[in-house]
Design a protein around this motif. Structure first.
Motif, PDB file in Angstrom:
ATOM      1  N   ARG A 234      73.708  23.082  50.553  1.00 18.77           N
ATOM      2  CA  ARG A 234      73.315  21.579  51.146  1.00 18.77           C
ATOM      3  C   ARG A 234      71.816  21.216  51.204  1.00 18.77           C
ATOM      4  NH1 ARG A 234      75.896  17.931  55.256  1.00 18.77           N
ATOM      5  NH2 ARG A 234      78.257  18.243  54.510  1.00 18.77           N
ATOM      6  N   GLY A 235      71.530  20.344  50.607  1.00 16.61           N
ATOM      7  CA  GLY A 235      70.012  20.033  50.669  1.00 16.61           C
ATOM      8  C   GLY A 235      69.293  20.897  49.854  1.00 16.61           C
ATOM      9  N   ARG A 236      69.431  21.697  49.262  1.00 12.99           N
ATOM     10  CA  ARG A 236      68.868  22.602  48.536  1.00 12.99           C
ATOM     11  C   ARG A 236      68.729  22.411  46.911  1.00 12.99           C
ATOM     12  NH1 ARG A 236      69.653  27.754  51.438  1.00 12.99           N
ATOM     13  NH2 ARG A 236      70.728  26.425  52.899  1.00 12.99           N
TER      14      ARG A 236
ATOM     15  N   GLY B 150      53.000   8.890  57.714  1.00 12.68           N
ATOM     16  CA  GLY B 150      52.407  10.060  57.312  1.00 12.68           C
ATOM     17  C   GLY B 150      51.910  10.333  55.978  1.00 12.68           C
ATOM     18  N   PRO B 151      51.006  10.980  55.604  1.00 10.09           N
ATOM     19  CA  PRO B 151      50.535  11.300  54.050  1.00 10.09           C
ATOM     20  C   PRO B 151      51.727  11.907  53.221  1.00 10.09           C
ATOM     21  CG  PRO B 151      49.597  12.933  55.432  1.00 10.09           C
ATOM     22  CD  PRO B 151      50.051  11.998  56.468  1.00 10.09           C
ATOM     23  N   ASN B 152      51.661  12.224  51.848  1.00 11.12           N
ATOM     24  CA  ASN B 152      52.654  12.614  51.294  1.00 11.12           C
ATOM     25  C   ASN B 152      52.781  13.923  51.626  1.00 11.12           C
ATOM     26  OD1 ASN B 152      51.072  10.902  48.602  1.00 11.12           O
ATOM     27  ND2 ASN B 152      53.056  10.374  49.621  1.00 11.12           N
ATOM     28  N   GLY B 153      53.956  14.617  51.598  1.00 14.63           N
ATOM     29  CA  GLY B 153      54.280  16.060  52.086  1.00 14.63           C
ATOM     30  C   GLY B 153      54.073  16.153  53.591  1.00 14.63           C
ATOM     31  N   ALA B 154      54.005  15.056  54.279  1.00 16.42           N
ATOM     32  CA  ALA B 154      53.893  15.286  55.733  1.00 16.42           C
ATOM     33  C   ALA B 154      55.219  15.662  56.465  1.00 16.42           C
ATOM     34  CB  ALA B 154      53.548  14.058  56.378  1.00 16.42           C
ATOM     35  N   GLY B 155      56.463  15.512  55.661  1.00 12.64           N
ATOM     36  CA  GLY B 155      57.617  15.882  56.503  1.00 12.64           C
ATOM     37  C   GLY B 155      58.549  14.938  56.617  1.00 12.64           C
ATOM     38  N   LYS B 156      58.265  13.700  56.346  1.00 16.41           N
ATOM     39  CA  LYS B 156      59.068  12.514  56.715  1.00 16.41           C
ATOM     40  C   LYS B 156      60.322  12.525  56.245  1.00 16.41           C
ATOM     41  CE  LYS B 156      56.358   9.704  54.547  1.00 16.41           C
ATOM     42  NZ  LYS B 156      55.189  10.710  54.256  1.00 16.41           N
ATOM     43  N   THR B 157      60.592  12.837  54.936  1.00 20.98           N
ATOM     44  CA  THR B 157      61.824  12.557  54.042  1.00 20.98           C
ATOM     45  C   THR B 157      62.653  14.070  54.761  1.00 20.98           C
ATOM     46  OG1 THR B 157      60.991  11.842  52.335  1.00 20.98           O
ATOM     47  CG2 THR B 157      62.709  13.121  51.957  1.00 20.98           C
ATOM     48  N   THR B 158      61.762  15.123  54.742  1.00 14.99           N
ATOM     49  CA  THR B 158      62.512  16.154  55.309  1.00 14.99           C
ATOM     50  C   THR B 158      63.192  15.956  56.902  1.00 14.99           C
ATOM     51  OG1 THR B 158      61.162  17.540  54.183  1.00 14.99           O
ATOM     52  CG2 THR B 158      62.560  18.840  55.668  1.00 14.99           C
ATOM     53  N   ALA B 159      62.485  15.302  57.581  1.00 14.98           N
ATOM     54  CA  ALA B 159      63.053  15.185  59.050  1.00 14.98           C
ATOM     55  C   ALA B 159      64.205  14.323  58.690  1.00 14.98           C
ATOM     56  CB  ALA B 159      62.017  14.641  59.704  1.00 14.98           C
TER      57      ALA B 159
ATOM     58  N   THR C  32      57.306   4.464  55.719  1.00 16.07           N
ATOM     59  CA  THR C  32      56.820   3.518  54.581  1.00 16.07           C
ATOM     60  C   THR C  32      55.171   4.191  54.871  1.00 16.07           C
ATOM     61  OG1 THR C  32      55.862   1.530  54.428  1.00 16.07           O
ATOM     62  CG2 THR C  32      55.970   2.120  56.795  1.00 16.07           C
ATOM     63  N   HIS C  33      54.768   3.710  53.527  1.00 17.09           N
ATOM     64  CA  HIS C  33      53.062   3.901  53.328  1.00 17.09           C
ATOM     65  C   HIS C  33      52.377   2.715  53.397  1.00 17.09           C
ATOM     66  CE1 HIS C  33      53.570   8.006  52.227  1.00 17.09           C
ATOM     67  NE2 HIS C  33      54.490   7.923  51.296  1.00 17.09           N
ATOM     68  N   ILE C  34      53.317   1.634  53.866  1.00 15.25           N
ATOM     69  CA  ILE C  34      52.672   0.288  53.869  1.00 15.25           C
ATOM     70  C   ILE C  34      52.462  -0.041  55.187  1.00 15.25           C
ATOM     71  CG2 ILE C  34      52.735  -2.114  53.093  1.00 15.25           C
ATOM     72  CD1 ILE C  34      55.003  -1.110  51.199  1.00 15.25           C
TER      73      ILE C  34
ATOM     74  N   ASP D 187      64.374   5.702  54.355  1.00 18.02           N
ATOM     75  CA  ASP D 187      63.311   6.206  53.796  1.00 18.02           C
ATOM     76  C   ASP D 187      62.541   5.428  52.653  1.00 18.02           C
ATOM     77  OD1 ASP D 187      61.441   8.032  53.033  1.00 18.02           O
ATOM     78  OD2 ASP D 187      62.637   9.652  52.632  1.00 18.02           O
ATOM     79  N   GLU D 188      61.510   4.798  52.995  1.00 14.71           N
ATOM     80  CA  GLU D 188      60.820   4.006  52.096  1.00 14.71           C
ATOM     81  C   GLU D 188      61.423   2.884  51.558  1.00 14.71           C
ATOM     82  OE1 GLU D 188      57.921   5.622  49.361  1.00 14.71           O
ATOM     83  OE2 GLU D 188      57.691   7.448  50.663  1.00 14.71           O
ATOM     84  N   PRO D 189      62.238   2.007  52.460  1.00 14.56           N
ATOM     85  CA  PRO D 189      63.113   0.997  51.939  1.00 14.56           C
ATOM     86  C   PRO D 189      62.455  -0.089  51.237  1.00 14.56           C
ATOM     87  CG  PRO D 189      62.704   0.586  54.185  1.00 14.56           C
ATOM     88  CD  PRO D 189      62.186   1.799  53.878  1.00 14.56           C
TER      89      PRO D 189
ATOM     90  N   ARG E 182      61.891  25.047  57.483  1.00 15.49           N
ATOM     91  CA  ARG E 182      60.660  25.763  56.697  1.00 15.49           C
ATOM     92  C   ARG E 182      61.527  26.017  55.333  1.00 15.49           C
ATOM     93  NH1 ARG E 182      56.916  29.530  57.692  1.00 15.49           N
ATOM     94  NH2 ARG E 182      56.942  29.263  60.063  1.00 15.49           N
ATOM     95  N   PHE E 183      60.623  25.745  54.314  1.00 17.73           N
ATOM     96  CA  PHE E 183      60.815  26.107  53.115  1.00 17.73           C
ATOM     97  C   PHE E 183      60.012  27.356  52.467  1.00 17.73           C
ATOM     98  CE2 PHE E 183      61.918  21.502  52.987  1.00 17.73           C
ATOM     99  CZ  PHE E 183      63.188  21.714  52.767  1.00 17.73           C
ATOM    100  N   GLY E 184      60.506  28.592  52.533  1.00 12.11           N
ATOM    101  CA  GLY E 184      59.713  29.593  52.229  1.00 12.11           C
ATOM    102  C   GLY E 184      58.548  29.653  53.060  1.00 12.11           C
ATOM    103  N   SER E 185      57.336  29.572  52.626  1.00 15.32           N
ATOM    104  CA  SER E 185      56.103  29.524  53.430  1.00 15.32           C
ATOM    105  C   SER E 185      55.586  28.324  53.928  1.00 15.32           C
ATOM    106  CB  SER E 185      54.824  30.235  52.706  1.00 15.32           C
ATOM    107  OG  SER E 185      54.561  29.406  51.593  1.00 15.32           O
ATOM    108  N   ILE E 186      56.327  27.329  53.334  1.00 13.51           N
ATOM    109  CA  ILE E 186      55.722  26.028  54.164  1.00 13.51           C
ATOM    110  C   ILE E 186      56.642  25.474  55.195  1.00 13.51           C
ATOM    111  CG2 ILE E 186      55.814  23.518  53.512  1.00 13.51           C
ATOM    112  CD1 ILE E 186      55.910  24.453  50.309  1.00 13.51           C
ATOM    113  N   LEU E 187      55.970  25.196  56.195  1.00 15.50           N
ATOM    114  CA  LEU E 187      56.576  24.816  57.409  1.00 15.50           C
ATOM    115  C   LEU E 187      56.627  23.138  57.222  1.00 15.50           C
ATOM    116  CD1 LEU E 187      57.873  25.574  60.121  1.00 15.50           C
ATOM    117  CD2 LEU E 187      55.644  25.348  61.075  1.00 15.50           C
ATOM    118  N   ALA E 188      57.867  22.625  56.694  1.00 18.05           N
ATOM    119  CA  ALA E 188      57.942  21.367  56.179  1.00 18.05           C
ATOM    120  C   ALA E 188      58.000  20.332  57.545  1.00 18.05           C
ATOM    121  CB  ALA E 188      59.224  20.887  55.311  1.00 18.05           C
ATOM    122  N   VAL E 189      58.609  20.704  58.565  1.00 20.33           N
ATOM    123  CA  VAL E 189      58.780  19.948  59.706  1.00 20.33           C
ATOM    124  C   VAL E 189      58.879  20.688  61.173  1.00 20.33           C
ATOM    125  CG1 VAL E 189      60.412  18.507  61.206  1.00 20.33           C
ATOM    126  CG2 VAL E 189      60.353  18.175  58.564  1.00 20.33           C
TER     127      VAL E 189
END
Ligand SMILES: Nc1ncnc2c1ncn2[C@@H]1O[C@H](COP(=O)(O)OP(=O)(O)OP(=O)(O)O)[C@@H](O)[C@H]1O
Ligand SMILES: [Mg+2]
Lengths: 314, 244
Positions: free
Chosen positions: B242-244, A37-46, A191-193, A160-162, A13-20
């Motif tokens: 870390r990571g922030r 997943g679309p932009n902001g779906a949480g792929k990178t965070t996961a 990937t988005h492709i 992540d998006e190789p 969770r980032f503040g109020s955003i539940l990223a993953v």
């Protein structure tokens, strides 16, 4: 057998955003998972949590059996990770960077030389080996990052998006490379492709709003497309009723739509139940009803459509 | 150990891959020399020692060392390379130590650049080489103290300007803690022991003794523990952020 990569209930969770939000899946040796997943779906965070960069709020990740939080270094030693945007030290040359990574990873001299030769060759880096990374084009930077990630021949790869920013030849080359090395490894690529999923992935996981909304074989996903295996025939309007009656008798047909063409002919489109294969059955039904078909076409579901449906509903 | 050596090597090489190293060394030498001759009256003093040279080191370091330290972590965070670094099998403590060591070695290299001054004094007169050597050691230790503090501040932000200003401010407080400016803030409410303790924390006080050639274990211990403590805090900050 224990899966090489295992995520359980990963949450961030980032503040109020539940990223993953409670993301969990296991990847066995030989699998290549497309993380969509679309932009902001949480792929990178996961992926960041899995690679030990970001501490999870809840849940855990194990790489080759090692917990990324409790046994970070053992886990990271078995992981090759390409971060989003492939960040690397701009003032270094690819040659120096690969040498540095080999030493940090503890490769012995002979292995380091051999592996370096292999990745330089596979990613066509020979030409830019002595050029500072900050002066390289985006695609080359990505390839250097990829080379650094696979240098130690890790059992688990998280990329992540190789292929972002690679030219078509290099995209092809990287996909071939991934397919070739996939045998002994567990690989996750975001990937988005979507064509990439068909080209290299044995499995697709779709994330939306931080949650997994689909986890299936690419072929299974495609079956969820509304037009998958739809069959359209063109025929003389006189035969319309006969053919509709014959099609209605088939077990796998959900509905039939019709459209009039200008030349007095008619087009019927039969949609199968749950994407079943009906082309043969339609043709046989027309034959036995003695309806001559001017044209018969079938459609294949597109991942784009499925992706859109899965990720806009939430 | 090997990991720290590898990381230190990479960091040190990075200094010389950019103009930073050369600009820094030139500025350091110019100021060190200029202050010694024009402000310190090196020639007029007519003494075969380097006191006129060393007395300005705290002030030089106050601005130049944070300039080196500010980028250590802030830059990694800004460019995202910290994600590359921290996903290699490298502990935060190892990375912190290596970055500090590389920067400290670098200030050492700049310091070595002033050795011609020592040679000049030796040619012109007969300085006490023990005193000069001790003063060099003290100067380098002081640079290490400033550097460890600067690295700490750098780890807390991705903005190099903030890292620089913050580091200068904190270094200034450490430098001045023996002087009235800082002492006054404690006087009146804090017990004498605290006042004394704060005075003992002064970088300036600990450097002065060494620069006069007095090797006191307490001064060495002071710098060693200042550096060690700052590195521990630095590691904690890196882990926490870390990571922030
Ligand atoms: N450091 C951070 N601080 C605050 N919010 C963040 C941070 N990192 C990510 N987020 C938020 O978390 C959510 C997921 O971001 P993430 O980068 O994981 O998405 P993504 O699926 O990788 O997207 P993309 O396809 O654009 O790369 C977004 O809403 C993002 O704004
Ligand atoms: Mg992303």
């Amino acid at each position: 057998m224990q899966p090489l990569l295992e995520l359980t209930g990963l949450t961030k969770r980032f503040g109020s955003i539940l990223a993953v939000d409670r993301v969990g899946f296991a990847v066995a040796r030989g699998e290549v998972v497309g993380f969509l997943g679309p932009n902001g779906a949480g792929k990178t965070t996961a992926m960041r949590m899995t690679a030990g960069f970001l501490p999870p709020d809840a849940g855990s990740a194990r790489i080759a059996g090692f917990d990324i939080v409790d046994e970070t270094r053992a886990a990271q030693a078995r992981l090759g990770y390409l971060a989003e945007g492939a960040p690397s030290y701009g003032d270094m040359t690819p040659d120096a960077l690969l040498g540095f990574v080999a030493r940090v990873r503890g490769l012995d001299g002979a292995t380091a030389r051999r592996r370096r030769g292999e990745v330089v060759d596979r990613l066509s880096l020979a030409r830019v080996l002595d050029q500072p990374i900050e002066t390289l084009s985006k695609g080359f930077r990505r390839r250097v990052g990829l080379a650094a990630a696979i240098l130690h021949d890790p059992e688990v790869l998280i990329l992540d998006e190789p292929t972002d920013g690679l030219d078509p030849n290099q995209k092809h080359e990287v996909r071939t490379l991934l397919s070739e090395i996939a045998g002994g490894k567990a690989i996750v690529i975001s990937t988005h492709i979507l064509e990439e999923v068909d080209a290299v992935c044995t499995r697709a996981i779709v994330l939306a709003g931080g949650r997994i909304v689909a986890d299936a074989l690419p072929a299974e996903l495609r079956q969820q497309a509304p037009n998958h295996n739809r069959v359209t025939v063109a025929l003389d309007a006189d035969h319309r009723d006969r053919l509709i009656a014959a099609l209605r008798a088939l077990p796998n047909i959900a509905d039939i739509a019709e459209a009039h063409a200008r030349d007095g002919r008619i087009r019927l489109t039969a949609r199968p139940v749950r994407g079943a294969e009906i082309l043969g059955a339609v043709r046989a039904a027309a034959d036995s009803a003695e309806v001559p078909l001017d044209e018969i076409t079938t459609e294949h579901g597109r991942l784009d459509d499925v992706f859109r449906r899965l990720t806009t509903a939430a | 150990m090997r990991t720290i050596a590898t990381l230190t090597r990479r960091e040190l090489a990075a200094y010389f891959a950019s103009p930073l190293a050369y600009v820094f060394v030139v500025i350091f030498l110019t100021f060190a020399g200029g202050l010694t001759f024009y402000v310190g009256g090196f020639i007029e003093r007519g003494q075969a020692d380097l006191a006129a040279f060393f007395q300005f080191h705290p002030w030089l370091y106050l601005f130049l060392v944070p300039a080196i330290g500010m980028r250590l972590w802030a830059e990694e965070r800004k460019t995202g390379t910290i994600e590359f670094l921290m996903t290699l099998p490298v502990g935060a403590g190892q990375a912190v130590t290596a970055k500090f060591l590389a920067a400290w070695l670098f200030t050492g290299i700049a310091l070595v650049g002033t050795v011609p001054l020592w040679i000049t004094v030796s040619v012109l007169g007969d300085p006490d080489h023990g005193v000069v050597a001790t003063a060099y050691l003290g100067s380098w230790l002081m640079a290490g103290g400033f550097l460890a503090i600067s690295a700490c501040v750098s780890a807390a932000t991705s903005n190099q300007v903030i890292a620089f200003v913050g580091a200068v401010a904190i270094c200034f407080l450490f430098m001045m803690s023996g002087l009235d400016l800082v002492q006054a803030a404690f006087r009146g409410w804090a017990p004498d022991a605290v006042l004394q303790a704060v005075r003992d924390l002064s970088l300036l006080g600990n450097f002065d003794a060494l620069s006069q050639g007095v090797v006191d274990a307490r001064n060495l211990f002071y710098f060693a523990s200042l550096i060690a403590l700052a590195l521990v805090v630095n590691t904690a900050i890196v882990e926490m952020k870390r990571g922030r």
